[in-house]
Motif scaffolding. Structure first.
Motif, PDB file in Angstrom:
ATOM      1  N   GLU A 159       0.802  -1.272  -0.004  1.00 55.23           N
ATOM      2  CA  GLU A 159       0.024  -0.092   0.099  1.00 55.23           C
ATOM      3  C   GLU A 159       0.846   1.289   0.064  1.00 55.23           C
ATOM      4  O   GLU A 159       0.525   2.248  -0.678  1.00 55.23           O
ATOM      5  N   ASP A 160       2.028   1.268   0.760  1.00 53.79           N
ATOM      6  CA  ASP A 160       2.697   2.626   0.693  1.00 53.79           C
ATOM      7  C   ASP A 160       3.571   2.651  -0.599  1.00 53.79           C
ATOM      8  O   ASP A 160       4.240   3.993  -0.540  1.00 53.79           O
ATOM      9  N   LYS A 161       3.471   1.905  -1.683  1.00 52.36           N
ATOM     10  CA  LYS A 161       3.742   2.163  -2.892  1.00 52.36           C
ATOM     11  C   LYS A 161       2.898   2.842  -3.919  1.00 52.36           C
ATOM     12  O   LYS A 161       3.035   2.987  -5.166  1.00 52.36           O
ATOM     13  N   MET A 162       1.757   2.820  -3.371  1.00 52.28           N
ATOM     14  CA  MET A 162       0.374   3.191  -4.204  1.00 52.28           C
ATOM     15  C   MET A 162       0.596   4.570  -4.876  1.00 52.28           C
ATOM     16  O   MET A 162       0.347   4.795  -6.026  1.00 52.28           O
ATOM     17  N   GLY A 163       1.124   5.448  -4.041  1.00 52.17           N
ATOM     18  CA  GLY A 163       1.263   7.087  -4.410  1.00 52.17           C
ATOM     19  C   GLY A 163       2.149   7.024  -5.689  1.00 52.17           C
ATOM     20  O   GLY A 163       2.092   7.660  -6.842  1.00 52.17           O
ATOM     21  N   ALA A 164       3.418   6.519  -5.489  1.00 55.80           N
ATOM     22  CA  ALA A 164       4.391   6.461  -6.527  1.00 55.80           C
ATOM     23  C   ALA A 164       3.913   5.812  -7.725  1.00 55.80           C
ATOM     24  O   ALA A 164       4.223   6.291  -9.035  1.00 55.80           O
ATOM     25  N   ALA A 165       3.118   4.587  -7.779  1.00 52.71           N
ATOM     26  CA  ALA A 165       2.862   3.769  -8.818  1.00 52.71           C
ATOM     27  C   ALA A 165       1.755   4.483  -9.332  1.00 52.71           C
ATOM     28  O   ALA A 165       1.671   4.242 -10.894  1.00 52.71           O
ATOM     29  N   THR A 166       0.827   5.064  -8.784  1.00 54.19           N
ATOM     30  CA  THR A 166      -0.344   5.666  -9.300  1.00 54.19           C
ATOM     31  C   THR A 166       0.319   6.831 -10.469  1.00 54.19           C
ATOM     32  O   THR A 166      -0.354   7.013 -11.422  1.00 54.19           O
ATOM     33  N   LEU A 168       2.845   6.866 -11.992  1.00 53.85           N
ATOM     34  CA  LEU A 168       3.434   6.335 -13.128  1.00 53.85           C
ATOM     35  C   LEU A 168       2.254   5.551 -14.044  1.00 53.85           C
ATOM     36  O   LEU A 168       2.501   6.004 -15.146  1.00 53.85           O
ATOM     37  N   ALA A 169       1.623   5.171 -13.578  1.00 56.47           N
ATOM     38  CA  ALA A 169       0.373   4.351 -14.359  1.00 56.47           C
ATOM     39  C   ALA A 169      -0.828   4.961 -14.673  1.00 56.47           C
ATOM     40  O   ALA A 169      -1.207   4.699 -15.659  1.00 56.47           O
ATOM     41  N   SER A 170      -1.127   5.527 -13.672  1.00 52.98           N
ATOM     42  CA  SER A 170      -2.673   6.190 -13.697  1.00 52.98           C
ATOM     43  C   SER A 170      -2.514   7.491 -14.278  1.00 52.98           C
ATOM     44  O   SER A 170      -3.037   7.825 -15.232  1.00 52.98           O
ATOM     45  N   CYS A 171      -1.880   8.387 -13.565  1.00 53.42           N
ATOM     46  CA  CYS A 171      -1.568   9.794 -13.956  1.00 53.42           C
ATOM     47  C   CYS A 171      -0.714   9.585 -15.329  1.00 53.42           C
ATOM     48  O   CYS A 171      -0.909  10.416 -16.385  1.00 53.42           O
ATOM     49  N   GLY A 172       0.098   8.681 -15.462  1.00 59.42           N
ATOM     50  CA  GLY A 172       1.073   8.505 -16.712  1.00 59.42           C
ATOM     51  C   GLY A 172       0.413   8.373 -17.807  1.00 59.42           C
ATOM     52  O   GLY A 172       0.723   8.644 -18.857  1.00 59.42           O
ATOM     53  N   ILE A 173      -0.860   7.695 -17.928  1.00 62.29           N
ATOM     54  CA  ILE A 173      -1.440   7.507 -19.236  1.00 62.29           C
ATOM     55  C   ILE A 173      -1.808   8.933 -19.823  1.00 62.29           C
ATOM     56  O   ILE A 173      -1.707   9.104 -21.144  1.00 62.29           O
TER      57      ILE A 173
END
Length: 257
Positions: A159-166, A168-173
């Motif tokens: 869970e603590d990596k969700m912000g960074a991954a979001t 890259l992957a969600s905002c990143g699109i």
């Protein structure tokens, strides 16, 4: 396995369409709830077997999995009204709402929960979906991963990596789409038809992604293959760097974390 989706907006509607296009869940086992009729009517036109309702409590009755595809500020009021049962699996798509916060609004804080962050390409079965789990079994983790892997690629992360991954992957699109838009504008200036330019750039992006995802390689390796000494590609690459392209991407992703 019955799935209830609360919210038929951009993300809820995309998830419903992705599930309907997949093979793990039958359309008739999907129900979508939304306060207004327009988006539900459109969904029903595309997938007549999907059930729709304006009543959230009605939607979750008998559901094995409840997907909350609502705005973060609605979580408290919506989840508190639902009174989700501990045997059901709760999947939250609300960005920024932690498991700890979510647990305050459910009847049983120890119930199985997932936080899921897809991107809008889920409607095309091409999402990069991020998943965090709490109080879940290995079997439940496996099923949720299978479910979202059918709609692109899914990854289970802490869970603590969700912000960074979001970022890259969600905002990143959106950043990738911005690149496509910029390339399209360049093509138009050089005399290409807008639709032709857009398709050229979009297919190039898809091809670049396929090279990375389908091979044991690295972006630098693939760039080296097309940057011949004195060639036109290296001139363009250097121009991107002179104008801070790499730095701009990094700053954008850090800003959206």
């Amino acid at each position: 396995m019955k799935i209830a989706i609360i919210g038929a907006g951009n993300m809820g509607g995309s998830i419903a369409r992705g599930l309907a296009k997949g093979s793990l869940i039958d359309d008739s086992n999907i129900i979508v709830s939304n306060p207004t009729a327009g988006k539900l009517e459109q969904l029903k036109k595309e997938f007549p077997s999907i059930a729709t309702t304006h009543n959230n409590v009605e939607a979750i009755a008998g559901a094995d999995i409840i997907i909350l595809a609502i705005k973060p500020w609605l979580i408290n009021s919506v989840v508190s009204e639902l009174k989700v049962k501990s045997k059901q699996i709760l999947v939250s798509v609300a960005a920024g709402i932690s498991f700890e916060e979510l647990s305050h609004y459910v009847v049983s804080p120890e119930m199985p929960m997932f936080r899921v962050i897809p991107n809008t390409a889920i409607s095309e079965l091409e999402s990069m979906t991020l998943i965090a789990a709490r109080n879940t079994t290995d079997e439940q983790n496996k099923f949720i991963l299978q479910l979202f892997n059918e709609m692109g690629m899914a990854m289970l992360i802490p869970e603590d990596k969700m912000g960074a991954a979001t970022s890259l992957a969600s905002c990143g699109i959106a950043y990738v789409l911005k690149y496509i838009q910029a390339g399209m504008q360049a093509g138009i200036e050089m005399g290409l038809r807008p639709k032709d330019a857009m398709e050229m750039i979009a297919q190039s992006v898809q091809g670049a992604a396929a090279l990375i995802l389908n091979n044991d390689t690295h972006p630098s390796v693939e760039i080296d293959k097309v940057t011949t000494p004195g060639g036109i590609t290296i001139k363009g690459i250097n121009e991107l760097e002179h104008n801070g392209f790499t730095s701009a991407i990094i700053k954008a992703m850090l800003a959206s974390k």
